[in-house]
Design a protein around this motif. Structure first.
Motif, PDB file in Angstrom:
ATOM      1  N   SER A   1     -58.952 -10.679  -6.229  1.00 28.04           N
ATOM      2  CA  SER A   1     -58.912 -10.016  -4.926  1.00 28.04           C
ATOM      3  C   SER A   1     -58.213  -8.670  -5.021  1.00 28.04           C
ATOM      4  O   SER A   1     -58.446  -7.776  -4.225  1.00 28.04           O
TER       5      SER A   1
ATOM      6  N   ALA B   1     -60.019 -17.233  -1.441  1.00 31.45           N
ATOM      7  CA  ALA B   1     -59.713 -15.890  -0.932  1.00 31.45           C
ATOM      8  C   ALA B   1     -60.465 -14.839  -1.740  1.00 31.45           C
ATOM      9  O   ALA B   1     -61.036 -13.889  -1.184  1.00 31.45           O
TER      10      ALA B   1
ATOM     11  N   ALA C   1     -59.414 -14.290   4.073  1.00 31.73           N
ATOM     12  CA  ALA C   1     -58.753 -14.150   2.777  1.00 31.73           C
ATOM     13  C   ALA C   1     -57.269 -13.862   2.960  1.00 31.73           C
ATOM     14  O   ALA C   1     -56.417 -14.411   2.239  1.00 31.73           O
TER      15      ALA C   1
ATOM     16  N   THR D   1     -54.586  -6.786   0.601  1.00 32.88           N
ATOM     17  CA  THR D   1     -55.614  -7.272   1.509  1.00 32.88           C
ATOM     18  C   THR D   1     -55.464  -6.638   2.896  1.00 32.88           C
ATOM     19  O   THR D   1     -56.462  -6.353   3.566  1.00 32.88           O
TER      20      THR D   1
END
Length: 200
Positions: A13, A59, A85, A103
């Motif tokens: 991520s 995620a 996520a 994020t």
């Protein structure tokens, strides 16, 4: 339970942040590179419980799906995926982890891409707060957050607030990369633009 607050976990991520935000990163500093997982990061990931590993894997999958929507210009469809996520990462890593800041930056970018500056502001501010708390004051990631937040203020017409953030970002970039770095020219242009908008 392992305390993950100060651990640097570079699962996919994080690459999602760089991929979705690569244009902003290139503007901030054209020499920014995509970082891959290190042995240290892999070892840290091995400390996670199976449930936490599954949550972070989920995620990551959500981020990858959001990237696909982002790259096709379907920003609204990407937002709920990034929100999901974010919730998963917060549940595993805690609310003030650097991965959460990444994020949050993704989420802010998606809102900003649609001109939803009021919605983009809170996640951008929170990302900056996390990075300022976790990183050295002159870390380039803080400058990137400052630049991003300044862009939102500028779009909202808050030129003085944008100027102050651009000044801080420029100072950090000079320390991190040197006065002659190519990325500094963009930083100077951002700052000059904020002055021009105020008639300075």
């Amino acid at each position: 339970m392992v305390n993950l607050k100060h651990l640097k976990i570079q699962h996919l991520s994080t690459l999602g942040l760089i991929l979705t935000g690569f244009l902003c990163m290139a503007i901030a500093h054209p020499n920014a590179a995509i970082a891959g997982p290190t042995n240290e990061n892999i070892e840290i990931e091995s400390l996670l419980s199976p449930a936490d590993s599954r949550a972070l894997a989920q995620a990551n999958q959500l981020i990858q799906e959001a990237i696909a929507f982002y790259q096709s210009g379907e920003f609204a469809q990407a937002i709920p995926l990034v929100q999901q996520a974010l919730a998963l990462e917060e549940s595993v890593l805690g609310a003030d982890h650097l991965e959460v800041a990444n994020t949050l930056s993704n989420l802010s970018l998606l809102y900003e891409s649609q001109g939803l500056y009021a919605e983009a502001l809170p996640p951008s501010e929170r990302a900056l707060q996390i990075r300022e708390a976790q990183l050295e004051p002159t870390h380039p990631d803080i400058a990137f957050s400052l630049d991003s937040l300044a862009g939102i203020y500028k779009a909202q017409g808050s030129y003085r607030a944008a100027q102050m953030l651009y000044e801080r970002a420029h100072f950090i970039y000079e320390i991190a990369y040197g006065e002659n770095d190519l990325g500094i020219a963009t930083s100077r242009n951002n700052l000059a633009g904020s002055y021009k908008l105020q008639g300075i």
